[in-house]
Motif scaffolding. Sequence first.
Motif, PDB file in Angstrom:
ATOM      1  N   ARG A  25     -53.369  39.277  74.362  1.00  0.00           N
ATOM      2  CA  ARG A  25     -51.924  39.468  74.523  1.00  0.00           C
ATOM      3  C   ARG A  25     -51.142  38.456  73.695  1.00  0.00           C
ATOM      4  O   ARG A  25     -50.162  38.809  73.004  1.00  0.00           O
ATOM      5  CB  ARG A  25     -51.546  39.333  75.999  1.00  0.00           C
ATOM      6  CG  ARG A  25     -50.060  39.540  76.281  1.00  0.00           C
ATOM      7  CD  ARG A  25     -49.661  38.974  77.633  1.00  0.00           C
ATOM      8  NE  ARG A  25     -49.760  37.524  77.654  1.00  0.00           N
ATOM      9  CZ  ARG A  25     -49.466  36.761  78.713  1.00  0.00           C
ATOM     10  NH1 ARG A  25     -49.081  37.349  79.844  1.00  0.00           N
ATOM     11  NH2 ARG A  25     -49.577  35.451  78.664  1.00  0.00           N
ATOM     12  N   LYS A  30     -49.476  44.327  72.270  1.00  0.00           N
ATOM     13  CA  LYS A  30     -48.660  44.826  73.372  1.00  0.00           C
ATOM     14  C   LYS A  30     -49.414  45.843  74.225  1.00  0.00           C
ATOM     15  O   LYS A  30     -49.135  46.004  75.410  1.00  0.00           O
ATOM     16  CB  LYS A  30     -47.395  45.460  72.798  1.00  0.00           C
ATOM     17  CG  LYS A  30     -46.417  45.971  73.840  1.00  0.00           C
ATOM     18  CD  LYS A  30     -45.179  46.532  73.173  1.00  0.00           C
ATOM     19  CE  LYS A  30     -44.222  47.114  74.198  1.00  0.00           C
ATOM     20  NZ  LYS A  30     -43.023  47.696  73.564  1.00  0.00           N
ATOM     21  N   ARG A  31     -50.385  46.543  73.621  1.00  0.00           N
ATOM     22  CA  ARG A  31     -51.142  47.572  74.335  1.00  0.00           C
ATOM     23  C   ARG A  31     -52.614  47.481  73.929  1.00  0.00           C
ATOM     24  O   ARG A  31     -52.929  47.277  72.761  1.00  0.00           O
ATOM     25  CB  ARG A  31     -50.586  48.963  74.026  1.00  0.00           C
ATOM     26  CG  ARG A  31     -51.202  50.083  74.879  1.00  0.00           C
ATOM     27  CD  ARG A  31     -50.511  51.413  74.605  1.00  0.00           C
ATOM     28  NE  ARG A  31     -49.106  51.412  74.989  1.00  0.00           N
ATOM     29  CZ  ARG A  31     -48.662  51.693  76.210  1.00  0.00           C
ATOM     30  NH1 ARG A  31     -49.515  52.001  77.173  1.00  0.00           N
ATOM     31  NH2 ARG A  31     -47.367  51.676  76.462  1.00  0.00           N
ATOM     32  N   CYS A  54     -55.208  43.213  82.551  1.00  0.00           N
ATOM     33  CA  CYS A  54     -54.022  43.813  81.926  1.00  0.00           C
ATOM     34  C   CYS A  54     -52.910  44.007  82.948  1.00  0.00           C
ATOM     35  O   CYS A  54     -51.738  43.717  82.674  1.00  0.00           O
ATOM     36  CB  CYS A  54     -54.383  45.148  81.272  1.00  0.00           C
ATOM     37  SG  CYS A  54     -55.319  44.991  79.730  1.00  0.00           S
ATOM     38  N   ASP A  60     -49.744  46.536  78.592  1.00  0.00           N
ATOM     39  CA  ASP A  60     -49.857  47.993  78.681  1.00  0.00           C
ATOM     40  C   ASP A  60     -51.228  48.449  78.189  1.00  0.00           C
ATOM     41  O   ASP A  60     -51.890  47.753  77.411  1.00  0.00           O
ATOM     42  CB  ASP A  60     -48.754  48.666  77.866  1.00  0.00           C
ATOM     43  CG  ASP A  60     -47.385  48.513  78.513  1.00  0.00           C
ATOM     44  OD1 ASP A  60     -47.327  48.289  79.730  1.00  0.00           O
ATOM     45  OD2 ASP A  60     -46.376  48.622  77.798  1.00  0.00           O
ATOM     46  N   VAL A  61     -51.619  49.645  78.633  1.00  0.00           N
ATOM     47  CA  VAL A  61     -52.963  50.121  78.308  1.00  0.00           C
ATOM     48  C   VAL A  61     -52.940  51.536  77.746  1.00  0.00           C
ATOM     49  O   VAL A  61     -51.996  52.289  77.939  1.00  0.00           O
ATOM     50  CB  VAL A  61     -53.881  50.105  79.554  1.00  0.00           C
ATOM     51  CG1 VAL A  61     -54.124  48.690  80.031  1.00  0.00           C
ATOM     52  CG2 VAL A  61     -53.323  50.980  80.666  1.00  0.00           C
ATOM     53  N   LEU A  62     -54.018  51.855  77.052  1.00  0.00           N
ATOM     54  CA  LEU A  62     -54.367  53.214  76.649  1.00  0.00           C
ATOM     55  C   LEU A  62     -55.765  53.432  77.206  1.00  0.00           C
ATOM     56  O   LEU A  62     -56.739  52.889  76.673  1.00  0.00           O
ATOM     57  CB  LEU A  62     -54.356  53.340  75.126  1.00  0.00           C
ATOM     58  CG  LEU A  62     -55.067  54.554  74.519  1.00  0.00           C
ATOM     59  CD1 LEU A  62     -54.370  55.851  74.901  1.00  0.00           C
ATOM     60  CD2 LEU A  62     -55.156  54.413  72.998  1.00  0.00           C
ATOM     61  N   TRP A  90     -52.254  52.025  87.621  1.00  0.00           N
ATOM     62  CA  TRP A  90     -51.070  52.606  86.988  1.00  0.00           C
ATOM     63  C   TRP A  90     -50.739  53.967  87.586  1.00  0.00           C
ATOM     64  O   TRP A  90     -51.618  54.834  87.732  1.00  0.00           O
ATOM     65  CB  TRP A  90     -51.290  52.763  85.469  1.00  0.00           C
ATOM     66  CG  TRP A  90     -51.348  51.431  84.786  1.00  0.00           C
ATOM     67  CD1 TRP A  90     -50.303  50.668  84.376  1.00  0.00           C
ATOM     68  CD2 TRP A  90     -52.536  50.685  84.478  1.00  0.00           C
ATOM     69  NE1 TRP A  90     -50.757  49.500  83.824  1.00  0.00           N
ATOM     70  CE2 TRP A  90     -52.127  49.473  83.878  1.00  0.00           C
ATOM     71  CE3 TRP A  90     -53.905  50.922  84.649  1.00  0.00           C
ATOM     72  CZ2 TRP A  90     -53.031  48.514  83.447  1.00  0.00           C
ATOM     73  CZ3 TRP A  90     -54.807  49.953  84.225  1.00  0.00           C
ATOM     74  CH2 TRP A  90     -54.362  48.771  83.637  1.00  0.00           C
ATOM     75  N   CYS A  93     -49.711  56.388  82.719  1.00  0.00           N
ATOM     76  CA  CYS A  93     -50.093  55.709  81.478  1.00  0.00           C
ATOM     77  C   CYS A  93     -50.801  56.730  80.590  1.00  0.00           C
ATOM     78  O   CYS A  93     -51.184  57.813  81.053  1.00  0.00           O
ATOM     79  CB  CYS A  93     -51.011  54.511  81.754  1.00  0.00           C
ATOM     80  SG  CYS A  93     -52.643  54.946  82.390  1.00  0.00           S
ATOM     81  N   ASP A 207     -44.664  54.133  71.125  1.00  0.00           N
ATOM     82  CA  ASP A 207     -44.662  52.969  72.013  1.00  0.00           C
ATOM     83  C   ASP A 207     -45.308  53.270  73.360  1.00  0.00           C
ATOM     84  O   ASP A 207     -46.064  52.477  73.893  1.00  0.00           O
ATOM     85  CB  ASP A 207     -43.214  52.497  72.214  1.00  0.00           C
ATOM     86  CG  ASP A 207     -43.145  51.107  72.836  1.00  0.00           C
ATOM     87  OD1 ASP A 207     -44.071  50.724  73.547  1.00  0.00           O
ATOM     88  OD2 ASP A 207     -42.146  50.414  72.608  1.00  0.00           O
ATOM     89  N   ALA A 209     -43.949  53.032  76.078  1.00  0.00           N
ATOM     90  CA  ALA A 209     -43.487  52.062  77.082  1.00  0.00           C
ATOM     91  C   ALA A 209     -42.905  52.747  78.310  1.00  0.00           C
ATOM     92  O   ALA A 209     -43.198  52.372  79.454  1.00  0.00           O
ATOM     93  CB  ALA A 209     -42.450  51.118  76.464  1.00  0.00           C
ATOM     94  N   THR A 212     -45.505  54.232  80.807  1.00  0.00           N
ATOM     95  CA  THR A 212     -46.466  53.345  81.454  1.00  0.00           C
ATOM     96  C   THR A 212     -45.812  52.711  82.672  1.00  0.00           C
ATOM     97  O   THR A 212     -44.863  51.952  82.540  1.00  0.00           O
ATOM     98  CB  THR A 212     -46.957  52.263  80.482  1.00  0.00           C
ATOM     99  OG1 THR A 212     -47.507  52.903  79.315  1.00  0.00           O
ATOM    100  CG2 THR A 212     -48.015  51.388  81.134  1.00  0.00           C
TER     101      THR A 212
END
Length: 337
Positions: A25, A30-31, A54, A60-62, A90, A93, A207, A209, A212
């Motif tokens: 991070r 950011k992800r 996280c 943030d995650v994928l 989450w 997401c 993004d 964002a 998420t």
Amino acid sequence: MENKALFEGPDISVHQGVVDIKRVRNAGCKRIGIRAGYGKNNVDQRYVPNAQACYNLGVDVLLYWFSYAYTVDMAAAEAGYAMAQAAKYWERCPVAFDFEYDSVNYARKNGVAITRELATDMAIAFLEKVRDGGYIPVIYTNLDYMRNYFDLERIAAQLGRMYVWYARYTSSLLDSETRAVDIWQYTASGRIPGVAGRVDMNRFYTDFAESTVPIHRPQKRNLNIQGFQAAANADGYRDADGNPLSEDGLDGPGTQHVRSQIALKARLSQGNYVVGSKGHLVEWWQQRCNEILARSQAVDGLFGKTARKDTLALQRRLSLKEDGIAGYNSIQAAFYN
């Protein structure tokens, strides 16, 4: 007009071992992509610590599920497994369908030849279930799969909106490619602080964002945290505003700030470890090591050879970086174990 990448980030799994999410991070990611699992409800062995870190650090995650499906029903079931893991942290997401060459080979071993029609049908089954469950459908693909396995136009028409995670290991993409993809996995040989060795790296053009949403967990008083706060106050630590910590048992910003200042450790002298750190926090740490490891080192506030040995054992037990130092991540783990 060229679509400009917004930020970069790695994707990780058990194959990367212990990842220091805080360092990743702080390197500007950011992800982070995290493998939630694979096949028939096999949860990635590092998913929980990776996802929990996280969640706790606001990264943030994928999430992605490596598919071993060879029927539509199997693909839909995998979506359910993926969402069950996502829901631990989450409400919403991105969740990706990851179907690759190993997936095709597995199907062949089970007597199924993966055609373009079947691969597309399985992708639709997975992604529709993800969408209907409130998560963001993402398909992982590459140039070969776009040509020979996935009919992206049919998938997009069925879903209305999906997102494309595109693997192509080259120095640049054509403008038409960058406009068509949301995430570009541009190398499998990336390097980034917090990850030992090589790692996949991705450029994010979308993004996500607003898509998420972490789950909300009302905090409860944690006696391990409360003991830490009392010990930190007794040792003279203060929050970012110069105030003592509220001894409320909650891991709030003040407690996190203090934790970031701490590195309890032994001192190396003439090839031997001797007492280094001293104080009430060392006593707290020794007690937590005793409780977690079922040991009985003296709780004397002196971090020497025995405290270092038990710290290494605790870090090994909790899959943390084994450095013998009680710092931010090790202390956080001691709060919740």
